[in-house]
Scaffold this active site. Sequence first.
Site, PDB file in Angstrom:
ATOM      1  CG  ASP A  33     -80.764   0.129  16.020  1.00 34.96           C
ATOM      2  OD1 ASP A  33     -80.054   1.274  16.400  1.00 34.96           O
ATOM      3  OD2 ASP A  33     -79.215  -0.859  15.551  1.00 34.96           O
ATOM      4  N   GLY A  38     -76.001  -1.245  17.711  1.00 34.45           N
ATOM      5  CA  GLY A  38     -76.830  -0.489  18.794  1.00 34.45           C
ATOM      6  C   GLY A  38     -77.403  -2.270  19.669  1.00 34.45           C
ATOM      7  CG  ASP A  58     -79.000  -4.644   6.413  1.00 29.80           C
ATOM      8  OD1 ASP A  58     -78.318  -3.717   6.347  1.00 29.80           O
ATOM      9  OD2 ASP A  58     -78.750  -5.822   6.619  1.00 29.80           O
ATOM     10  CE1 TYR A 146     -67.998   5.875  11.922  1.00 31.86           C
ATOM     11  CE2 TYR A 146     -65.708   6.980  12.303  1.00 31.86           C
ATOM     12  CZ  TYR A 146     -67.054   7.276  12.418  1.00 31.86           C
ATOM     13  OH  TYR A 146     -68.421   7.735  13.235  1.00 31.86           O
ATOM     14  NE  ARG A 187     -67.224   4.475  20.624  1.00 30.39           N
ATOM     15  CZ  ARG A 187     -68.635   5.143  20.049  1.00 30.39           C
ATOM     16  NH1 ARG A 187     -68.498   6.433  19.248  1.00 30.39           N
ATOM     17  NH2 ARG A 187     -69.573   4.709  19.778  1.00 30.39           N
TER      18      ARG A 187
HETATM   19  N1  UDP Z   1     -57.120   3.829  22.969  1.00 28.28           N
HETATM   20  C1  UDP Z   1     -56.230   3.679  24.001  1.00 28.28           C
HETATM   21  N2  UDP Z   1     -57.587   2.667  24.743  1.00 28.28           N
HETATM   22  C2  UDP Z   1     -58.423   1.700  24.585  1.00 28.28           C
HETATM   23  C3  UDP Z   1     -58.743   2.341  23.830  1.00 28.28           C
HETATM   24  C4  UDP Z   1     -58.606   3.194  22.858  1.00 28.28           C
HETATM   25  O1  UDP Z   1     -55.389   3.952  24.044  1.00 28.28           O
HETATM   26  O2  UDP Z   1     -58.301   1.111  25.392  1.00 28.28           O
HETATM   27  C5  UDP Z   1     -56.897   5.327  22.515  1.00 28.28           C
HETATM   28  C6  UDP Z   1     -56.781   4.963  21.029  1.00 28.28           C
HETATM   29  O3  UDP Z   1     -56.058   4.394  20.505  1.00 28.28           O
HETATM   30  C7  UDP Z   1     -56.847   6.172  20.632  1.00 28.28           C
HETATM   31  C8  UDP Z   1     -57.756   7.249  21.373  1.00 28.28           C
HETATM   32  O4  UDP Z   1     -58.149   5.743  23.152  1.00 28.28           O
HETATM   33  O5  UDP Z   1     -55.575   6.861  20.748  1.00 28.28           O
HETATM   34  C9  UDP Z   1     -59.425   6.946  21.157  1.00 28.28           C
HETATM   35  O6  UDP Z   1     -59.834   6.530  21.112  1.00 28.28           O
HETATM   36  P1  UDP Z   1     -61.340   5.787  20.955  1.00 28.28           P
HETATM   37  O7  UDP Z   1     -61.501   4.369  20.337  1.00 28.28           O
HETATM   38  O8  UDP Z   1     -62.083   6.066  22.240  1.00 28.28           O
HETATM   39  O9  UDP Z   1     -61.855   6.582  19.677  1.00 28.28           O
HETATM   40  P2  UDP Z   1     -60.713   7.375  18.260  1.00 28.28           P
HETATM   41  O10 UDP Z   1     -60.865   8.844  18.597  1.00 28.28           O
HETATM   42  O11 UDP Z   1     -59.852   7.378  18.553  1.00 28.28           O
HETATM   43  O12 UDP Z   1     -62.309   7.332  17.120  1.00 28.28           O
END
Ligand code: UDP
Length: 335
Positions: A33, A38, A58, A146, A187
Amino acid sequence: MTRTAIVAGAAGFLGSHLVESLLADDWNVVGVDDLSTGSLVNVRAFRKDPRFRFLKRDLTKRVRLPSAEAVFHLASPASPPHYQRDPLSCLRVNSFGTGQLAEHAHASGARLFLASTSEVYGDPEVHPQPESYFGHVNPNGPRSCYDEGKRYAEALVAAWEREKGLDVRVARIFNTYGPHMALDDGRVVTQFLVQGFRGEPLTVHGEGKQTRSFCYVSDLIAGFRRLFDSSVKGPVNLGNPLTEMTVLELAEKVRELTGGRSTVTHIPRGQDDPERRRPDIQRAKELLGWEPKVPLAEGLQRTAEDVRSQLARASRAATRASRRTAEVAASEGGA
Ligand code: UDP
C-alpha cells in the site's frame, strides 16, 4: 504448503478485511500500500503475525514484489472526493499499476483478482445492472478517472487472459460499507455517520432521490473469496440488491441511529452522479452460490460503533496534541 497472497491496497477499507480473511485461512500475506488513502491503523492487528508482511510501495512506479500464488488488486482510491482530488494518480494506478500486477502475476504463475466496480456502468440506463450491460459513462467528466480507469483495468486483464493465458477473476463491487472506512472517506455512509455523531447537518447532495444499494463488508469479502476460488471467467457483480434506497432515506436512518440531533441540509450534487444503482447478482448466486446475508440495520449498527470509536480516538489525539502545544508555549514563555 502455505500459499502466499499479495494484497495490493492492504491498508485500505476492503484490503484490510481481505487480509484478515486470508490470514484466518492460513495464507501468508504480503500487504502492499502507498498509504495515500489507506492507513496503517487498518493493518495494526496483523503486525505481530509472522505470516503478514507490509510493504509501503507506490504501484504507479516500478516495484519489486515477492513471488506469490495469488495477487489481489485492490489498490485504487474509491471514494469520489478522493479520486477527484488526484485524478491522474487514480488513472495511473488503474493503468500502469494494473499492468505491473498482471505482469507480476503472470511471471509468478499466480491468479490475479481485480477489484472492479459498479462505476463501469456509469449513470446506468438499465436497472438493475447485469454484467452484460456495457454502461453509460461520460469519458471526460469528473468521475471518468475512476470509471474509465477501472474499465481500462478490466480491458487490460481481459487482454492478458486472452493473449497470455493469465488466470484472472474480476469482481464488480457495488457500494460497500463497514468498519475501517476512514472518517474522512467522504462516501455517504461514513459521511452521514460522522456528521450524525457530531450533531452536524447531514449533507444530502441534491434532492437526495438518487438511489444506492448498500452491501456490508463481510458479505463482500465472502464473495471475493468464493469468486477467487471458483473457475468463473468474466466479471461478476458483488453487492446487495435488497437494500436499494434513496440517499434521503439513508440520511433518515443514520439520523435516528446517531441520536436524532442532526438536521438534513441539501447541497449541490456532483456532475454525472448516477441516478440509480442496484446490482443484478444472478451470476454470483448461480455460479458462486453467494448472496449477501447481513441486514442493513445490523451492518449500520456495527459501522456506527466503529465510527464512534474512531471519533473518540481522534478526539483523544487532538487533546494530547493541544496539551503538548500548550506545554511548549508555556516552557518557551518561561525561558
Ligand atoms: N452523497 C450525499 N452526501 C454525502 C456524500 C454522498 O448525498 O455527504 C451522495 C452522492 O452524491 C451519491 C450517493 O450519496 O449520490 C453515494 O455517494 P458515495 O460517494 O457514497 O458513492 P458513489 O456511489 O457515488 O460512488
